[in-house]
Design an enzyme around this catalytic site. Sequence first.
Site, short mmCIF file in Angstrom:
data_model
loop_
_atom_site.label_atom_id
_atom_site.label_comp_id
_atom_site.label_asym_id
_atom_site.label_seq_id
_atom_site.Cartn_x
_atom_site.Cartn_y
_atom_site.Cartn_z
N GLU A 184 -24.23 -14.56 -14.13
CA GLU A 184 -23.55 -15.83 -14.36
C GLU A 184 -24.50 -17.00 -14.08
O GLU A 184 -24.50 -18.00 -14.78
CB GLU A 184 -22.32 -15.91 -13.46
CG GLU A 184 -21.16 -16.60 -14.11
CD GLU A 184 -21.33 -18.08 -14.01
OE1 GLU A 184 -20.77 -18.79 -14.84
OE2 GLU A 184 -22.02 -18.54 -13.13
N HIS A 191 -20.70 -17.18 -8.00
CA HIS A 191 -20.61 -18.00 -9.22
C HIS A 191 -21.93 -18.77 -9.31
O HIS A 191 -22.98 -18.14 -9.39
CB HIS A 191 -19.37 -18.89 -9.08
CG HIS A 191 -18.83 -19.44 -10.35
ND1 HIS A 191 -17.61 -20.05 -10.43
CD2 HIS A 191 -19.34 -19.51 -11.59
CE1 HIS A 191 -17.40 -20.46 -11.67
NE2 HIS A 191 -18.44 -20.14 -12.39
N HIS A 201 -16.03 -16.97 -4.63
CA HIS A 201 -14.57 -17.08 -4.74
C HIS A 201 -13.91 -15.90 -4.06
O HIS A 201 -13.32 -15.04 -4.73
CB HIS A 201 -14.13 -17.15 -6.21
CG HIS A 201 -14.71 -18.28 -6.98
ND1 HIS A 201 -14.40 -19.60 -6.72
CD2 HIS A 201 -15.60 -18.31 -8.00
CE1 HIS A 201 -15.06 -20.39 -7.55
NE2 HIS A 201 -15.81 -19.62 -8.33
N ASN A 226 -17.58 -24.55 -9.18
CA ASN A 226 -18.22 -23.79 -10.23
C ASN A 226 -19.69 -23.64 -9.89
O ASN A 226 -20.20 -22.55 -9.73
CB ASN A 226 -18.04 -24.52 -11.57
CG ASN A 226 -18.62 -23.77 -12.74
OD1 ASN A 226 -19.78 -23.42 -12.74
ND2 ASN A 226 -17.81 -23.50 -13.75
N ASN A 286 -19.25 -28.26 -15.55
CA ASN A 286 -19.74 -26.90 -15.35
C ASN A 286 -21.06 -26.91 -14.60
O ASN A 286 -21.10 -27.17 -13.40
CB ASN A 286 -19.83 -26.21 -16.71
CG ASN A 286 -19.78 -24.71 -16.58
OD1 ASN A 286 -20.49 -24.12 -15.81
ND2 ASN A 286 -18.93 -24.09 -17.34
N ASP A 292 -22.94 -24.81 -20.72
CA ASP A 292 -22.54 -24.15 -19.48
C ASP A 292 -23.51 -24.50 -18.35
O ASP A 292 -23.35 -25.48 -17.65
CB ASP A 292 -22.44 -22.64 -19.74
CG ASP A 292 -21.75 -21.90 -18.62
OD1 ASP A 292 -21.91 -22.30 -17.46
OD2 ASP A 292 -21.06 -20.90 -18.90
N ASN A 293 -24.59 -23.72 -18.21
CA ASN A 293 -25.54 -23.96 -17.12
C ASN A 293 -26.77 -24.72 -17.57
O ASN A 293 -27.26 -24.51 -18.66
CB ASN A 293 -26.01 -22.63 -16.58
CG ASN A 293 -25.26 -22.28 -15.35
OD1 ASN A 293 -25.35 -22.98 -14.36
ND2 ASN A 293 -24.50 -21.22 -15.44
#
Length: 356
Positions: free
Chosen positions: A53, A115, A134, A168, A225, A270-271
Amino acid sequence: MAKLFVLTLLGLGLAFFKDHRSSYLARMNTSREVKSVELPNCKLIKGIETGAEDLEILPNGLAFISTGLCYPGIKSFEPDKPGKILLMDLNEEDPTVLELKMTGSNFDASSFNPHGISTFTDEDNTVYLLVVSHPDFKSTVELFKFQEEEKSLLHLKTIKHELLPNLNDLVAVGREHFYATNDHYFVHQYLRSWELYLGLAWSNVVYYSPDDVQMVVASGFDFANGINMSPDGKYIYVAELLAHKIHVYEKHANWTLTPLKSLDCDTLVDNISVDPVTGDLWVGCHPNGMKIFSYDPENPPGSEVLHIQNILSEEPKVTVVYAEDGKVLHGSTVASVYKGKMLVGTVFHKALYCEF
Ligand SMILES: *[C@@H]1O[C@H](CO)[C@@H](O)[C@H](O)[C@H]1NC(C)=O
Ligand SMILES: *[C@@H]1O[C@H](CO)[C@@H](O)[C@H](O)[C@H]1NC(C)=O
């Protein structure tokens, strides 16, 4: 009269949902088909089958990779197994991954659900790894000290705070100081779905320090994000997933942020990783977000990597360096480079190693 009123309300309600449905589809989708952009020297990384991720490459070529995320509404191939942090040395001829041992008396590895990650290196060259986790679908930041000899992570601290409810990703600016994104507002899964559907844009960016200040520094995002920082520490970059935008903020000495500009990307960003040498941005993207949230292995989400040069200039150069419709990688989230090599991670699927 009453009947007319009810009908009007019904009509307004239907129009409201029709509007939101089309806007929802536009936010989840992009305006185009995925055009394949291939790289010749890529291979899947052995030992990564349940996501990569987030990942971060240190200036010496050691890469940390978080794997095994379980997140409500997102596919997981091993929902009952805790997540892990993997290490990869990109200086090796044919690099392999190794699972880092996690030690520390107060750390519960069985509920570790990693994450976003970020590293901080202090004056003594000690590397700290900060990981959004999480446990039981709550949000914590786990602080570890990296012990290179032992190939292990010593757990130092669990950070929880009321301003960090739905984390996140984060970017460390000190050992226990960081900027972090809360990707949504509601903790409850059902309310959260509505928040995403209606595009309430209640997601934010928070600055956290252990002793003095904790504050919201930017808000109103449609799913904030990835977050990262320029090598000189002057600018903060935030990826707004469902608005398809990268925002640039100026960072001040008092840790507040001022918006400077936004870049439209026509893909779900996203990243963000930042090349420590050039300052270029590498962004893992979802060219079709709908397929990420409703996973079908027969019709998988695609992958896309953007390379952004000179983001502060009038005309940043945006290049799609990798794109495909899911034949190889399902749902890329992150890409990072080191000396002509690139790692591409995914939310819950495999990871790719490429040489340019
Ligand atoms: C997403 O966009 C593609 C390309 O324009 C289109 O073919 C597809 O139907 C769209 N999907 C949804 C769910 O809107
Ligand atoms: C923080 O610094 C900026 C830039 O100097 C300034 O404009 C702003 O008012 C300051 N904010 C606070 C809360 O001190």
